[in-house]
Structures are given as C-alpha cells and as structure tokens.
Design a protein around this motif. Sequence first.
Motif, PDB file in Angstrom:
ATOM      1  N   TYR A 162      62.270  28.530  65.718  1.00 43.61           N
ATOM      2  CA  TYR A 162      61.638  29.104  64.527  1.00 43.61           C
ATOM      3  C   TYR A 162      61.123  27.951  63.660  1.00 43.61           C
ATOM      4  CZ  TYR A 162      64.247  33.403  65.677  1.00 43.61           C
ATOM      5  OH  TYR A 162      64.761  34.521  66.299  1.00 43.61           O
ATOM      6  N   LYS A 163      59.820  27.938  63.382  1.00 46.22           N
ATOM      7  CA  LYS A 163      59.233  26.856  62.604  1.00 46.22           C
ATOM      8  C   LYS A 163      58.462  27.389  61.403  1.00 46.22           C
ATOM      9  CE  LYS A 163      58.544  23.577  66.441  1.00 46.22           C
ATOM     10  NZ  LYS A 163      57.539  22.774  67.182  1.00 46.22           N
ATOM     11  N   ARG A 164      58.503  26.609  60.329  1.00 44.58           N
ATOM     12  CA  ARG A 164      57.660  26.871  59.175  1.00 44.58           C
ATOM     13  C   ARG A 164      57.717  25.654  58.251  1.00 44.58           C
ATOM     14  NH1 ARG A 164      59.322  30.877  54.571  1.00 44.58           N
ATOM     15  NH2 ARG A 164      58.015  29.340  53.529  1.00 44.58           N
ATOM     16  N   THR A 165      56.723  25.549  57.387  1.00 46.60           N
ATOM     17  CA  THR A 165      56.703  24.505  56.365  1.00 46.60           C
ATOM     18  C   THR A 165      57.309  25.058  55.091  1.00 46.60           C
ATOM     19  OG1 THR A 165      54.730  23.469  57.305  1.00 46.60           O
ATOM     20  CG2 THR A 165      55.243  22.951  55.021  1.00 46.60           C
ATOM     21  N   ILE A 166      58.201  24.299  54.467  1.00 41.17           N
ATOM     22  CA  ILE A 166      58.845  24.742  53.233  1.00 41.17           C
ATOM     23  C   ILE A 166      58.536  23.752  52.109  1.00 41.17           C
ATOM     24  CG2 ILE A 166      60.686  25.948  54.452  1.00 41.17           C
ATOM     25  CD1 ILE A 166      62.533  23.582  53.868  1.00 41.17           C
ATOM     26  N   GLU A 167      58.454  24.266  50.907  1.00 40.72           N
ATOM     27  CA  GLU A 167      58.236  23.437  49.725  1.00 40.72           C
ATOM     28  C   GLU A 167      59.567  23.248  49.003  1.00 40.72           C
ATOM     29  OE1 GLU A 167      55.547  21.889  48.474  1.00 40.72           O
ATOM     30  OE2 GLU A 167      54.290  22.481  50.194  1.00 40.72           O
ATOM     31  N   GLU A 223      70.518  25.082  66.040  1.00 40.49           N
ATOM     32  CA  GLU A 223      70.318  23.674  65.698  1.00 40.49           C
ATOM     33  C   GLU A 223      69.235  23.599  64.626  1.00 40.49           C
ATOM     34  OE1 GLU A 223      67.990  20.058  67.773  1.00 40.49           O
ATOM     35  OE2 GLU A 223      69.827  20.649  68.861  1.00 40.49           O
ATOM     36  N   VAL A 224      69.486  22.803  63.582  1.00 39.20           N
ATOM     37  CA  VAL A 224      68.540  22.681  62.472  1.00 39.20           C
ATOM     38  C   VAL A 224      67.911  21.301  62.495  1.00 39.20           C
ATOM     39  CG1 VAL A 224      68.276  22.675  59.960  1.00 39.20           C
ATOM     40  CG2 VAL A 224      69.816  24.331  61.052  1.00 39.20           C
ATOM     41  N   ARG A 225      66.574  21.265  62.391  1.00 43.67           N
ATOM     42  CA  ARG A 225      65.829  20.021  62.314  1.00 43.67           C
ATOM     43  C   ARG A 225      64.936  20.059  61.080  1.00 43.67           C
ATOM     44  NH1 ARG A 225      63.801  19.314  68.645  1.00 43.67           N
ATOM     45  NH2 ARG A 225      65.892  19.317  69.600  1.00 43.67           N
ATOM     46  N   LEU A 226      64.848  18.927  60.390  1.00 47.53           N
ATOM     47  CA  LEU A 226      63.976  18.831  59.219  1.00 47.53           C
ATOM     48  C   LEU A 226      63.142  17.574  59.352  1.00 47.53           C
ATOM     49  CD1 LEU A 226      63.351  20.298  56.512  1.00 47.53           C
ATOM     50  CD2 LEU A 226      64.853  18.624  55.405  1.00 47.53           C
ATOM     51  N   ALA A 263      67.781  14.319  54.561  1.00 40.34           N
ATOM     52  CA  ALA A 263      66.486  14.343  55.257  1.00 40.34           C
ATOM     53  C   ALA A 263      65.369  14.975  54.437  1.00 40.34           C
ATOM     54  CB  ALA A 263      66.620  15.091  56.582  1.00 40.34           C
ATOM     55  N   ALA A 264      65.711  15.616  53.342  1.00 42.28           N
ATOM     56  CA  ALA A 264      64.703  16.346  52.563  1.00 42.28           C
ATOM     57  C   ALA A 264      63.899  15.414  51.660  1.00 42.28           C
ATOM     58  CB  ALA A 264      65.385  17.418  51.722  1.00 42.28           C
ATOM     59  N   ARG A 265      62.664  15.823  51.384  1.00 38.08           N
ATOM     60  CA  ARG A 265      61.801  15.079  50.476  1.00 38.08           C
ATOM     61  C   ARG A 265      61.090  16.072  49.561  1.00 38.08           C
ATOM     62  NH1 ARG A 265      58.416  13.715  55.807  1.00 38.08           N
ATOM     63  NH2 ARG A 265      57.052  15.563  55.897  1.00 38.08           N
ATOM     64  N   PRO A 266      60.708  15.652  48.362  1.00 33.27           N
ATOM     65  CA  PRO A 266      59.980  16.567  47.473  1.00 33.27           C
ATOM     66  C   PRO A 266      58.647  16.988  48.085  1.00 33.27           C
ATOM     67  CG  PRO A 266      60.768  14.633  46.278  1.00 33.27           C
ATOM     68  CD  PRO A 266      60.951  14.343  47.725  1.00 33.27           C
ATOM     69  N   GLY A 267      58.320  18.273  47.919  1.00 33.87           N
ATOM     70  CA  GLY A 267      57.070  18.774  48.455  1.00 33.87           C
ATOM     71  C   GLY A 267      57.232  19.408  49.824  1.00 33.87           C
ATOM     72  N   ALA A 268      56.208  19.233  50.672  1.00 32.07           N
ATOM     73  CA  ALA A 268      56.179  19.900  51.973  1.00 32.07           C
ATOM     74  C   ALA A 268      57.154  19.261  52.956  1.00 32.07           C
ATOM     75  CB  ALA A 268      54.772  19.879  52.538  1.00 32.07           C
ATOM     76  N   ASN A 269      57.914  20.108  53.648  1.00 34.12           N
ATOM     77  CA  ASN A 269      58.863  19.673  54.679  1.00 34.12           C
ATOM     78  C   ASN A 269      58.724  20.600  55.882  1.00 34.12           C
ATOM     79  OD1 ASN A 269      61.327  17.713  53.410  1.00 34.12           O
ATOM     80  ND2 ASN A 269      60.123  18.866  51.910  1.00 34.12           N
ATOM     81  N   ASP A 270      58.799  20.008  57.075  1.00 36.31           N
ATOM     82  CA  ASP A 270      58.708  20.797  58.305  1.00 36.31           C
ATOM     83  C   ASP A 270      60.113  21.185  58.757  1.00 36.31           C
ATOM     84  OD1 ASP A 270      55.908  20.605  58.467  1.00 36.31           O
ATOM     85  OD2 ASP A 270      56.070  18.623  59.393  1.00 36.31           O
ATOM     86  N   LEU A 271      60.374  22.485  58.770  1.00 36.92           N
ATOM     87  CA  LEU A 271      61.694  23.005  59.134  1.00 36.92           C
ATOM     88  C   LEU A 271      61.629  23.671  60.500  1.00 36.92           C
ATOM     89  CD1 LEU A 271      64.657  23.755  58.400  1.00 36.92           C
ATOM     90  CD2 LEU A 271      63.739  25.820  57.310  1.00 36.92           C
ATOM     91  N   GLU A 272      62.605  23.361  61.347  1.00 39.31           N
ATOM     92  CA  GLU A 272      62.734  24.014  62.647  1.00 39.31           C
ATOM     93  C   GLU A 272      64.177  24.442  62.849  1.00 39.31           C
ATOM     94  OE1 GLU A 272      61.864  23.329  67.438  1.00 39.31           O
ATOM     95  OE2 GLU A 272      61.863  21.613  66.066  1.00 39.31           O
ATOM     96  N   ILE A 273      64.365  25.692  63.242  1.00 38.04           N
ATOM     97  CA  ILE A 273      65.691  26.230  63.528  1.00 38.04           C
ATOM     98  C   ILE A 273      65.659  26.773  64.952  1.00 38.04           C
ATOM     99  CG2 ILE A 273      67.460  27.905  62.860  1.00 38.04           C
ATOM    100  CD1 ILE A 273      66.167  27.899  60.044  1.00 38.04           C
ATOM    101  N   ILE A 274      66.462  26.192  65.828  1.00 45.10           N
ATOM    102  CA  ILE A 274      66.501  26.610  67.230  1.00 45.10           C
ATOM    103  C   ILE A 274      67.745  27.467  67.444  1.00 45.10           C
ATOM    104  CG2 ILE A 274      66.495  25.855  69.638  1.00 45.10           C
ATOM    105  CD1 ILE A 274      65.343  23.183  68.642  1.00 45.10           C
ATOM    106  N   ALA A 275      67.534  28.775  67.540  1.00 45.31           N
ATOM    107  CA  ALA A 275      68.645  29.710  67.713  1.00 45.31           C
ATOM    108  C   ALA A 275      68.824  30.020  69.193  1.00 45.31           C
ATOM    109  CB  ALA A 275      68.379  31.005  66.940  1.00 45.31           C
TER     110      ALA A 275
END
Length: 339
Positions: free
Chosen positions: A191-196, A220-223, A243-255
């Motif tokens: 599961y992927k999406r960009t988060i702010e 498994e969570v990847r950022l 691993a987080a940064r202000p603004g756009a971050n690429d989030l991936e959750i592998i279920a």
Amino acid sequence: MIDFIHRRDDAADADWYLLQSGEPGRIVEADVRFRVTGKIPELWDPVTGEIREAAVWREKDGVTELPMSFPINGAMFVVFRKPSAGREPLVTFSPVKAFTGVVDSRAIVLKNGKPGVLAFDSGRFTGQTKSGKTVAAEVTAPAPIALDGPWTVSFDPGLGGPAEPVVFEKLTSLHEHTDPKIKYYSGPASYKRTIEIPAAMLGEGRRLMLDLGQVIELAEVRLNGRKIAVAWCPPYAVDLTAAARPGANDLEIIAVNKWHNRWIGDEQLPPDVDTVLPNFGGLNRTPVRFPDWAKQGKKSPNGRILFSTFMPRTKEDKLGAAGLLGPVTLRGGVEAELK
C-alpha cells in the motif's frame, strides 16, 4: 492476571523479570509488586527493543510497586540493576485519557533526569513525586491526521494477484473486493501513498507514531524508502520519528495475510490432482500421488497457486479478512516536564 518468570543474577546484583498478560485478547492494567528495593526499575520492550527507566514507582513494605499497562497479549521485561539512591521518581501519575493499548500518553524520565510526560493527548497531566510534591504540565498535542486514501496497492502476480497496481479509494478487506485476483489473494500487498507531515509534529522533544489500526496479519512499514519496522502484534503502531521530514513523505505499508483465502480461491478452479480422505479420519484431503508437474517444479496446469500434501479448505469455506484495514492515523507526541 499476569504471568511472570524471575531470574536472579547474584554476580551482577541484578533481578530480571519477564511479565506477560495472562488474559488473552484483553488490555491489562495492574500495580505489580517486585521483591526488590533500592534499585531503579527498567522497562525492556521485547517487541521494539526500547529500554527506558520506569517513571512511576514506589517502595513500600520491602517491595517495589510498579503500575503497568499491557496492550492485548502484551509482555515486558522489568530489570533491576541500577541503584536508586538520590532518585525522585513519581509515585502517582494521572493521564488525560484512559489506556487504549495503542498510542498512549505516558509518564517518562526526561534526559535531565526529571519527571515528564510524552503526551499524545492535549490536556493537564499531574503527578506526585516521592517527596510528596505535586507536579503538572499543560500540554497541547498535535491533532491526529487520518490517512484515509487513496492508496495505490500492488500485488504479486506470481501468487495470483493483479499484474498492475490497483487504487483503493478507502481501506477495505481484500476479501470484499469484486476482482477474484484480489478477493482470493494471499501474500504481500504493498500500500503506497504520499503523506504530508506538518513541521509541528517533528523536532526536538517530538515523537511521530503511525497507528495502523487493524492489520491482517502483519505489516512492514517503510518511509522514504527506509525500512522502519515490522508490526506483527498489537499494538500495530510504528515510530516514524527518525525517518520523517517536514512536508511530503513517501509511505509504504506491506501487509501480509495467511494462505486461507488462496486455498479457497484455488478450490474454485478444476482439481489438478486426485485426492482421497486419509485413513486416520479428518476432513483434509490428501493427494493420491504426486503429479508430474509438481515433481518437476512446474506450476499447476489448471491455474492453481498452491500445492500441498493436504488440502485444508473447500470452495464453500468462508473467506477471512485480509490486508490493511486501518484506520491509519498519524499521531504526534510532545515531551513536557512535570513541574
């Protein structure tokens, strides 16, 4: 009820306790008494590997009493090895909200050794120190951010999944999907999406947690391309702070789910082997003989994914929930001194 194992190391002058919730499927809160005094209780988390000093404890009648909260099926090591002389711990602590077992506010020991709170809830936190002093902190925590969707979900075609990514406008169980390649899918689903992420959730004295909600079975969570952790038991929550940064971050959750649904999906297809019920009874069918295609390491000629020496499901069996169900939420925490 709490189950425990105790080990005493005389050479190191240390006591080790492993405590586990004895009430499966339930959150457990208890004041636990240890036959140790004069030592600081340390909490060693067997899931995350985090080691921290307990912030709230008291000595009374030759024992150390430690208020503890366990998530569902939770466990914790409690280790006594460091002298407590000169320490001024909290003996009581009042949070803003009741313990949920997921991402909760808690009393902590700050880097300067003073009592504090890691607050994921806004409000007034209070406590009392060993000397009888009342301390408090008024905290405003960042508002949680719901990650509703859309999510781009990718599957493994080799396990019967779609060859191209599929957009989920909201999180639902895979077994509820209309596409048979998803409905009967078993294996990793990405599961992927960009988060702010607001800057207010990051920085010194801040903590950022990802609450996955419900996961079937693990994730498994990847950022930003970095592997963070695997969430395989309650609470399904992961620390994103490093691993987080202000603004756009690429989030991936592998279920990843179990084989249950794939077995049922395969049973919708024509059989690829002759089977028989075992002589010792039971409902699990077994192959009469190994087919040539299996001996040669080839795939089923009828499109089935799985092959085994027993067939544990039928086409009429009920499908189970699978994948990332959520709700997925970003929760920001704030460290504050109790004074």
